[in-house]
Design a protein around this motif. Structure first.
Motif, PDB file in Angstrom:
ATOM      1  N   ASN A  89       0.834  -1.197   0.000  1.00 49.94           N
ATOM      2  CA  ASN A  89       0.000   0.000   0.000  1.00 49.94           C
ATOM      3  C   ASN A  89       0.872   1.252   0.000  1.00 49.94           C
ATOM      4  OD1 ASN A  89      -2.362  -1.524   0.013  1.00 49.94           O
ATOM      5  ND2 ASN A  89      -2.292  -1.734   2.233  1.00 49.94           N
ATOM      6  N   THR A  90       1.444   1.539  -1.157  1.00 53.72           N
ATOM      7  CA  THR A  90       2.350   2.678  -1.300  1.00 53.72           C
ATOM      8  C   THR A  90       1.909   3.621  -2.424  1.00 53.72           C
ATOM      9  OG1 THR A  90       3.762   1.337  -2.745  1.00 53.72           O
ATOM     10  CG2 THR A  90       4.335   1.414  -0.391  1.00 53.72           C
ATOM     11  N   HIS A  91       0.654   3.502  -2.849  1.00 56.54           N
ATOM     12  CA  HIS A  91       0.156   4.376  -3.906  1.00 56.54           C
ATOM     13  C   HIS A  91       0.142   5.816  -3.402  1.00 56.54           C
ATOM     14  CE1 HIS A  91      -1.967   5.645  -7.423  1.00 56.54           C
ATOM     15  NE2 HIS A  91      -3.102   5.910  -6.803  1.00 56.54           N
ATOM     16  N   GLY A  92       0.746   6.711  -4.167  1.00 59.77           N
ATOM     17  CA  GLY A  92       0.728   8.127  -3.817  1.00 59.77           C
ATOM     18  C   GLY A  92       1.820   8.582  -2.877  1.00 59.77           C
ATOM     19  N   THR A  93       2.844   7.755  -2.660  1.00 63.78           N
ATOM     20  CA  THR A  93       3.904   8.162  -1.729  1.00 63.78           C
ATOM     21  C   THR A  93       4.637   9.411  -2.222  1.00 63.78           C
ATOM     22  OG1 THR A  93       5.350   6.516  -2.763  1.00 63.78           O
ATOM     23  CG2 THR A  93       4.294   5.897  -0.680  1.00 63.78           C
ATOM     24  N   GLY A  94       4.958   9.454  -3.514  1.00 63.37           N
ATOM     25  CA  GLY A  94       5.684  10.604  -4.033  1.00 63.37           C
ATOM     26  C   GLY A  94       4.867  11.880  -3.976  1.00 63.37           C
ATOM     27  N   CYS A  95       3.595  11.793  -4.341  1.00 69.23           N
ATOM     28  CA  CYS A  95       2.706  12.945  -4.264  1.00 69.23           C
ATOM     29  C   CYS A  95       2.594  13.439  -2.824  1.00 69.23           C
ATOM     30  CB  CYS A  95       1.315  12.579  -4.775  1.00 69.23           C
ATOM     31  SG  CYS A  95       1.252  11.963  -6.467  1.00 69.23           S
ATOM     32  N   THR A  96       2.407  12.488  -1.919  1.00 74.61           N
ATOM     33  CA  THR A  96       2.224  12.837  -0.513  1.00 74.61           C
ATOM     34  C   THR A  96       3.456  13.508   0.063  1.00 74.61           C
ATOM     35  OG1 THR A  96       0.646  11.025  -0.212  1.00 74.61           O
ATOM     36  CG2 THR A  96       1.735  11.883   1.772  1.00 74.61           C
ATOM     37  N   LEU A  97       4.639  12.990  -0.265  1.00 75.60           N
ATOM     38  CA  LEU A  97       5.874  13.574   0.260  1.00 75.60           C
ATOM     39  C   LEU A  97       6.068  14.994  -0.248  1.00 75.60           C
ATOM     40  CD1 LEU A  97       8.511  13.332   1.848  1.00 75.60           C
ATOM     41  CD2 LEU A  97       9.555  12.341  -0.207  1.00 75.60           C
ATOM     42  N   SER A  98       5.925  15.204  -1.550  1.00 73.92           N
ATOM     43  CA  SER A  98       6.146  16.547  -2.093  1.00 73.92           C
ATOM     44  C   SER A  98       5.109  17.535  -1.559  1.00 73.92           C
ATOM     45  CB  SER A  98       6.130  16.514  -3.624  1.00 73.92           C
ATOM     46  OG  SER A  98       4.925  15.978  -4.121  1.00 73.92           O
ATOM     47  N   ALA A  99       3.863  17.075  -1.390  1.00 74.06           N
ATOM     48  CA  ALA A  99       2.836  17.951  -0.820  1.00 74.06           C
ATOM     49  C   ALA A  99       3.145  18.285   0.636  1.00 74.06           C
ATOM     50  CB  ALA A  99       1.465  17.295  -0.928  1.00 74.06           C
ATOM     51  N   ALA A 100       3.619  17.303   1.378  1.00 75.41           N
ATOM     52  CA  ALA A 100       3.962  17.544   2.784  1.00 75.41           C
ATOM     53  C   ALA A 100       5.115  18.537   2.905  1.00 75.41           C
ATOM     54  CB  ALA A 100       4.322  16.225   3.463  1.00 75.41           C
ATOM     55  N   ILE A 101       6.069  18.468   1.988  1.00 80.83           N
ATOM     56  CA  ILE A 101       7.161  19.450   1.988  1.00 80.83           C
ATOM     57  C   ILE A 101       6.619  20.842   1.694  1.00 80.83           C
ATOM     58  CG2 ILE A 101       9.297  20.163   0.845  1.00 80.83           C
ATOM     59  CD1 ILE A 101       9.803  17.137   0.282  1.00 80.83           C
ATOM     60  N   ALA A 102       5.732  20.938   0.692  1.00 75.41           N
ATOM     61  CA  ALA A 102       5.129  22.232   0.368  1.00 75.41           C
ATOM     62  C   ALA A 102       4.352  22.781   1.554  1.00 75.41           C
ATOM     63  CB  ALA A 102       4.218  22.093  -0.856  1.00 75.41           C
ATOM     64  N   ALA A 103       3.685  21.908   2.306  1.00 76.92           N
ATOM     65  CA  ALA A 103       2.962  22.349   3.502  1.00 76.92           C
ATOM     66  C   ALA A 103       3.915  22.974   4.507  1.00 76.92           C
ATOM     67  CB  ALA A 103       2.219  21.173   4.129  1.00 76.92           C
ATOM     68  N   GLY A 104       5.061  22.337   4.723  1.00 75.44           N
ATOM     69  CA  GLY A 104       6.051  22.896   5.638  1.00 75.44           C
ATOM     70  C   GLY A 104       6.561  24.250   5.173  1.00 75.44           C
ATOM     71  N   LEU A 105       6.826  24.364   3.880  1.00 72.83           N
ATOM     72  CA  LEU A 105       7.294  25.647   3.338  1.00 72.83           C
ATOM     73  C   LEU A 105       6.219  26.713   3.460  1.00 72.83           C
ATOM     74  CD1 LEU A 105       9.128  24.318   0.149  1.00 72.83           C
ATOM     75  CD2 LEU A 105      10.178  25.094   2.284  1.00 72.83           C
ATOM     76  N   ALA A 106       4.953  26.325   3.274  1.00 70.86           N
ATOM     77  CA  ALA A 106       3.860  27.285   3.419  1.00 70.86           C
ATOM     78  C   ALA A 106       3.757  27.817   4.845  1.00 70.86           C
ATOM     79  CB  ALA A 106       2.535  26.640   3.011  1.00 70.86           C
ATOM     80  N   LYS A 107       4.180  27.006   5.799  1.00 66.35           N
ATOM     81  CA  LYS A 107       4.156  27.441   7.205  1.00 66.35           C
ATOM     82  C   LYS A 107       5.430  28.182   7.594  1.00 66.35           C
ATOM     83  CE  LYS A 107       2.897  23.334   8.946  1.00 66.35           C
ATOM     84  NZ  LYS A 107       2.394  22.333   9.928  1.00 66.35           N
ATOM     85  N   GLY A 108       6.329  28.366   6.626  1.00 69.19           N
ATOM     86  CA  GLY A 108       7.522  29.165   6.877  1.00 69.19           C
ATOM     87  C   GLY A 108       8.742  28.393   7.314  1.00 69.19           C
ATOM     88  N   ALA A 109       8.692  27.081   7.274  1.00 71.97           N
ATOM     89  CA  ALA A 109       9.836  26.279   7.688  1.00 71.97           C
ATOM     90  C   ALA A 109      10.954  26.397   6.661  1.00 71.97           C
ATOM     91  CB  ALA A 109       9.440  24.814   7.847  1.00 71.97           C
ATOM     92  N   PRO A 110      12.221  26.404   7.104  1.00 73.03           N
ATOM     93  CA  PRO A 110      13.319  26.335   6.141  1.00 73.03           C
ATOM     94  C   PRO A 110      13.299  24.983   5.436  1.00 73.03           C
ATOM     95  CG  PRO A 110      14.144  26.147   8.390  1.00 73.03           C
ATOM     96  CD  PRO A 110      12.689  26.475   8.496  1.00 73.03           C
ATOM     97  N   LEU A 111      13.897  24.907   4.264  1.00 73.96           N
ATOM     98  CA  LEU A 111      13.796  23.706   3.440  1.00 73.96           C
ATOM     99  C   LEU A 111      14.232  22.430   4.159  1.00 73.96           C
ATOM    100  CD1 LEU A 111      13.104  22.449   0.694  1.00 73.96           C
ATOM    101  CD2 LEU A 111      15.453  22.966  -0.025  1.00 73.96           C
ATOM    102  N   PRO A 112      15.387  22.385   4.826  1.00 75.32           N
ATOM    103  CA  PRO A 112      15.761  21.126   5.484  1.00 75.32           C
ATOM    104  C   PRO A 112      14.735  20.674   6.523  1.00 75.32           C
ATOM    105  CG  PRO A 112      17.659  22.568   5.311  1.00 75.32           C
ATOM    106  CD  PRO A 112      16.464  23.385   4.931  1.00 75.32           C
ATOM    107  N   LYS A 113      14.173  21.623   7.282  1.00 73.41           N
ATOM    108  CA  LYS A 113      13.165  21.281   8.277  1.00 73.41           C
ATOM    109  C   LYS A 113      11.891  20.790   7.605  1.00 73.41           C
ATOM    110  CE  LYS A 113      11.083  21.188  12.326  1.00 73.41           C
ATOM    111  NZ  LYS A 113      11.402  20.124  13.305  1.00 73.41           N
ATOM    112  N   ALA A 114      11.466  21.458   6.524  1.00 72.71           N
ATOM    113  CA  ALA A 114      10.265  21.026   5.813  1.00 72.71           C
ATOM    114  C   ALA A 114      10.442  19.616   5.263  1.00 72.71           C
ATOM    115  CB  ALA A 114       9.954  21.999   4.678  1.00 72.71           C
ATOM    116  N   VAL A 115      11.623  19.303   4.766  1.00 72.69           N
ATOM    117  CA  VAL A 115      11.882  17.978   4.195  1.00 72.69           C
ATOM    118  C   VAL A 115      11.909  16.912   5.275  1.00 72.69           C
ATOM    119  CG1 VAL A 115      13.600  16.565   2.994  1.00 72.69           C
ATOM    120  CG2 VAL A 115      13.052  18.853   2.143  1.00 72.69           C
TER     121      VAL A 115
END
Length: 272
Positions: free
Chosen positions: A210-236
């Motif tokens: 059950n790994t459908h959408g892992t890549g989409c989910t990861l990139s979206a989660a990173i974007a969420a962190g950046l939207a909240k103002g996190a620096p890139l390493p922290k968002a990743v």
């Protein structure tokens, strides 16, 4: 009256997954799970489930551009994630529509579905390299996608992953997250490569289909962190941890008979 605090908003520009496990649907779930309001621009409709993609119907360039204009006209977008774009014309449309909007962009170069169906024609690679890769704050390819972009074979070692990540940075990406999910071994290794450093992220390789959408989910989660103002390493790193927990909880869901989705709301739902 106390003024309302600004709500962090992230935008996903991607294809729709009728099965709900990847694409726009996965992105919006990840945004919501991580406390970010999600807006969307649909670049294509797909008829798919956990077993296969049976039809892809692109949105018109005019519709893609109109969606982007409408969203930016009203919403304070703090970060955007770009996923399945479908073809060269859509890629150029998105690039043109984003002109003048200075915000973090996470580019997930969606090329092939989990089922093996190709989602980006080979002839569109040049458009992706030319129009969007240099705009990306972060590029998030898996090993086959990185090889496709570079015209070479997929990496089979961490050293080769690092070399390919640096080569993609040389093509213009601000940073590259080389995802090791397609590699072998009991430990999954991702490498975050920037101009000045490399961050190694590891996790035990989890035994689930059950790994459908892992890549989409990861990139979206990173974007969420950046939207909240996190620096890139922290968002990743935050997104990496979130995805690992979502994969670990995936088998508590009973969705479909093929490659099921990860559990985006593992922190919220309670299973008896």
């Amino acid at each position: 009256m106390t003024p309302k605090a600004a709500t962090p908003i992230a935008l996903t520009i991607a294809g729709s997954d009728s099965g709900g496990g990847a694409g726009i649907q996965a992105d919006l779930k990840a945004f919501s799970a991580l406390g970010v309001y999600g807006a969307s621009v649909i670049t294509a409709l797909t008829a798919q489930n956990t077993r296969a993609v049976t039809l892809v119907e692109p949105a018109s360039p005019a519709m893609i551009a109109a969606q982007i204009a409408a969203v930016f006209d009203d919403l304070d977008i703090r970060a955007a994630k770009l996923g399945m774009l479908g073809g060269a014309e859509a890629i150029e449309t998105v690039a043109n529509a984003l002109q003048g909007h200075d915000l973090p962009l996470v580019l997930d170069p969606v090329m092939v579905a989990k089922s093996g169906d190709r989602l980006l024609p080979a002839e569109a690679l040049d458009a992706l390299r030319t129009h969007l890769l240099p705009r990306a704050t972060l590029l998030t390819p898996n090993l086959p996608e990185a090889a496709d972009l570079l015209g070479t074979s997929p990496a089979t070692s961490e050293d080769t992953m690092a070399e390919q990540g640096r080569a993609l940075c040389d093509l213009g990406a601000g940073a590259v997250l080389m995802k090791g999910g397609h590699a072998q071994g009991d430990t999954c290794v991702d490498l975050l490569i920037t101009a000045n450093e490399m961050l190694r992220l590891t996790a035990p390789r989890q035994r689930t289909r059950n790994t459908h959408g892992t890549g989409c989910t990861l990139s979206a989660a990173i974007a969420a962190g950046l939207a909240k103002g996190a620096p890139l390493p922290k968002a990743v790193t935050t997104a990496h941890d979130y995805l690992q927990r979502a994969i670990a909880a995936a088998d508590t869901l009973g969705v479909g008979t093929g490659h099921g989705p990860v559990h985006h709301f593992h922190q919220v739902w309670r299973h008896g």
